[in-house]
Design an enzyme around this catalytic site. Structure first.
Site, PDB file in Angstrom:
ATOM      1  N   ASP A  74      -9.799   3.055  -4.446  1.00 14.52           N
ATOM      2  CA  ASP A  74     -10.258   4.106  -5.361  1.00 14.52           C
ATOM      3  C   ASP A  74      -9.175   4.516  -6.353  1.00 14.52           C
ATOM      4  O   ASP A  74      -9.459   5.152  -7.364  1.00 14.52           O
ATOM      5  CB  ASP A  74     -10.714   5.339  -4.571  1.00 14.52           C
ATOM      6  CG  ASP A  74      -9.609   5.924  -3.698  1.00 14.52           C
ATOM      7  OD1 ASP A  74      -8.788   5.147  -3.170  1.00 14.52           O
ATOM      8  OD2 ASP A  74      -9.560   7.156  -3.536  1.00 14.52           O
ATOM      9  N   LYS A 103      -3.245  -2.804  -8.131  1.00 13.66           N
ATOM     10  CA  LYS A 103      -4.516  -3.122  -7.488  1.00 13.66           C
ATOM     11  C   LYS A 103      -5.604  -3.382  -8.537  1.00 13.66           C
ATOM     12  O   LYS A 103      -6.477  -4.237  -8.338  1.00 13.66           O
ATOM     13  CB  LYS A 103      -4.945  -1.988  -6.552  1.00 13.66           C
ATOM     14  CG  LYS A 103      -4.077  -1.845  -5.310  1.00 13.66           C
ATOM     15  CD  LYS A 103      -4.058  -3.091  -4.448  1.00 13.66           C
ATOM     16  CE  LYS A 103      -5.353  -3.289  -3.696  1.00 13.66           C
ATOM     17  NZ  LYS A 103      -5.298  -4.440  -2.750  1.00 13.66           N
ATOM     18  N   TYR A 144       0.942   1.681  -7.943  1.00 16.35           N
ATOM     19  CA  TYR A 144       0.052   1.103  -6.923  1.00 16.35           C
ATOM     20  C   TYR A 144      -1.347   0.882  -7.490  1.00 16.35           C
ATOM     21  O   TYR A 144      -1.912  -0.209  -7.371  1.00 16.35           O
ATOM     22  CB  TYR A 144      -0.013   2.024  -5.706  1.00 16.35           C
ATOM     23  CG  TYR A 144      -1.135   1.681  -4.752  1.00 16.35           C
ATOM     24  CD1 TYR A 144      -1.083   0.518  -3.991  1.00 16.35           C
ATOM     25  CD2 TYR A 144      -2.244   2.510  -4.616  1.00 16.35           C
ATOM     26  CE1 TYR A 144      -2.118   0.183  -3.127  1.00 16.35           C
ATOM     27  CE2 TYR A 144      -3.280   2.187  -3.756  1.00 16.35           C
ATOM     28  CZ  TYR A 144      -3.212   1.026  -3.011  1.00 16.35           C
ATOM     29  OH  TYR A 144      -4.241   0.703  -2.169  1.00 16.35           O
ATOM     30  N   THR A 167       0.789  -1.232   0.000  1.00 18.45           N
ATOM     31  CA  THR A 167       0.000   0.000   0.000  1.00 18.45           C
ATOM     32  C   THR A 167       0.827   1.291   0.000  1.00 18.45           C
ATOM     33  O   THR A 167       0.254   2.376   0.045  1.00 18.45           O
ATOM     34  CB  THR A 167      -0.932   0.030   1.223  1.00 18.45           C
ATOM     35  OG1 THR A 167      -0.140  -0.068   2.423  1.00 18.45           O
ATOM     36  CG2 THR A 167      -1.935  -1.106   1.177  1.00 18.45           C
TER      37      THR A 167
END
Length: 302
Positions: free
Chosen positions: A102, A129, A125, A62
């Site tokens: 998001d 995802k 990132y 993350t």
């Protein structure tokens, strides 16, 4: 029912530990030392040995800016690791709840994103995802993907705790004022996940349609959005943290262009949460109310 929580040492994993104490199910909390999603043999052996009935995958890379410097590691965990988990759990017919973000969106809108809106990540990132979602959809047996945003908690490192720390050290700080989103208190998301599990179990018991636990052999897959109610900028979020925490630190607005970051962020990543509220009868708190609860707990810990 045996429910496996991966990435249990993170913000959401820790909140699930607390929220699950009132559950009738048995929860097994693991992190990378006991359940590494990049290790296929470890996954397979663990799932078989412990006879897992459901997986909630909170394991993730993350660090948004660091991912720009180590893209292979981010992809190994988020994309390939999720594929491993999806394939093996799929082969064993174990349903999966996967947490996404998001940041799969580019933010080129001013209308809250719905689940069917097309992803277009701006960062490593976000891309990894986005790939993780594709892996879940393709390889898992039955699955629910929950996209969330701007997560914070009393656990781990996050924006709220950073602002409190900086606010107590400095007279003023500069915070980006042209990126819009919705903060999410990890405790609220943890509670929502547990409500989904109960709802899905009840549906099966009543011979109603269930995404996760249906008795038919068809693959089922759904995506949901979850964040607290309301839209703010990081600047407004930071100001609220100082006000609620009674911290005497001036928050000054700065543009994204002025505040240099390695990873690009979406300018608008607010998500429409109507689907999860309607389908699971989940009541979602206003962002500032949840922030007050979290800061109160943080101050109590100190």
């Amino acid at each position: 029912m045996k429910i496996l929580i991966t990435g249990a040492n993170g913000q959401l994993g820790n909140e699930l530990k607390l929220s699950s104490k009132l559950s009738d199910d048995k929860f097994i909390f693991t992190d990378v030392d006991k359940f590494d999603i990049t290790n296929k043999n470890m996954i397979k052996n663990f799932l078989k040995k412990n006879k897992i009935n459901l997986i909630v995958n909170c394991a993730s890379y993350t660090a948004v800016d660091h991912a720009e410097k180590e893209p292979k590691l981010a992809q190994k965990i988020n994309s390939f690791g999720t594929k491993n988990l999806s394939v093996i759990s799929g082969n064993l017919s174990i349903p999966l709840i996967h947490i996404s973000t998001d940041f799969i969106f580019d933010g080129n809108t001013d209308i809250p994103y719905k689940e069917y809106d097309k992803g277009n990540p701006l960062s490593v990132y976000g891309m990894t995802k986005f790939e993780s979602e594709e892996r879940v959809a393709k390889y898992s047996f039955r699955s629910i993907i929950i996209r969330t945003s701007w997560m914070y908690s009393t656990f781990g490192n996050n924006f709220v705790k950073t602002m409190i720390k900086l606010g107590n050290e400095k007279k003023s700080i500069k915070v980006v004022s042209d990126q819009y989103g919705s903060p999410t208190y990890a405790k609220d998301l943890a509670d929502a996940i547990l409500k989904i599990v109960v709802f899905e179990k009840d549906a099966t018991a009543k011979n109603k349609d269930s995404i996760l636990f249906s008795t038919d052999t068809n693959k089922k897959h759904q995506i949901y959005h979850y964040s607290n109610k309301g839209t703010v900028t990081w600047f407004e979020f930071a100001k609220a943290i100082m006000d609620i925490g009674n911290i005497n630190c001036e928050v000054l607005p700065i543009t994204t262009e002025e505040y240099k970051m390695l990873a690009m962020r979406p300018k608008f990543s607010v998500m429409n949460t109507e689907k999860i509220r309607k389908n699971y009868n989940i009541s979602i708190h206003f962002w500032k109310d949840s922030l007050k609860e979290c800061i109160k707990k943080i101050n109590h810990k100190v």
